[in-house]
Design an enzyme around this catalytic site. Structure first.
Site, mmCIF file in Angstrom:
data_model
loop_
_atom_site.group_PDB
_atom_site.id
_atom_site.type_symbol
_atom_site.label_atom_id
_atom_site.label_comp_id
_atom_site.label_asym_id
_atom_site.label_seq_id
_atom_site.Cartn_x
_atom_site.Cartn_y
_atom_site.Cartn_z
ATOM 1 N N ASP A 1 25.336 18.852 111.946
ATOM 2 C CA ASP A 1 24.968 18.006 113.077
ATOM 3 C C ASP A 1 26.100 17.017 113.296
ATOM 4 O O ASP A 1 26.694 16.512 112.339
ATOM 5 C CB ASP A 1 23.659 17.267 112.808
ATOM 6 C CG ASP A 1 22.440 18.179 112.880
ATOM 7 O OD1 ASP A 1 22.497 19.190 113.602
ATOM 8 O OD2 ASP A 1 21.429 17.868 112.230
ATOM 9 N N ASP B 1 21.088 22.449 119.176
ATOM 10 C CA ASP B 1 19.791 21.798 119.401
ATOM 11 C C ASP B 1 19.572 21.535 120.890
ATOM 12 O O ASP B 1 18.464 21.692 121.404
ATOM 13 C CB ASP B 1 19.705 20.477 118.629
ATOM 14 C CG ASP B 1 19.801 20.660 117.129
ATOM 15 O OD1 ASP B 1 19.417 21.734 116.624
ATOM 16 O OD2 ASP B 1 20.267 19.717 116.455
#
Length: 152
Positions: free
Chosen positions: A109, A127
């Site tokens: 991330d 995402d």
């Protein structure tokens, strides 16, 4: 769509890992609310279901593979462009995060969303693809698809 989204996210992840893994690199501000950082996520969205064992890692990877196969089959039966596009988005996100699980053992991330001192979420483009695709599918199911079916 799935391949394009996968390539874009993986390129950003590769850059993030290379840039931030050396240690000491400060976050890169993208604006008042977003920074580029590096966070390793052993769970799923919002860091839920953190997996600290190899069994957990492979369980999530296996689930991702099964979900990707299901989404791909669904997309092959799609009867409209919006649905196919949205499924491509979801599939690209699932494949990219799934690749991370297989290669790194966790998901990369790199986009940090915050408001002032409130730290909300670190996520990646995969995402974003999943959320946009799911929102598009919901929109199509609840509103657009109904209108399409009612037309003569």
């Amino acid at each position: 769509m799935a391949v394009v989204g996968l390539v874009i996210d993986q390129a950003a992840k590769l850059w993030s890992v290379g840039y931030f893994s050396g240690g000491g690199a400060p976050p890169i501000p993208l604006g008042q609310f977003l920074d580029l950082v590096l966070v390793w996520n052993k769970g799923v969205s919002y860091g839920l279901f953190q997996q600290t064992t190899e069994l957990g890692r492979w369980g999530l990877a296996g689930f991702t593979i099964l979900a990707s196969i299901f989404i791909w089959f669904w997309s092959t039966r799609s009867t409209n462009r919006l649905e196919a596009f949205c499924l491509g988005l979801v599939l690209s996100g699932a494949l990219s995060n799934g690749w991370d699980r297989l290669y790194y053992g966790q998901v990369v991330d790199y986009i940090y969303f915050h408001v002032g001192e409130f730290s909300w979420y670190v996520f990646n483009l995969a995402d974003v693809w999943i959320v946009l695709g799911a929102a598009g599918l919901l929109l199509d199911t609840l509103f657009i698809g109904k209108n399409r079916e009612e037309r003569p």
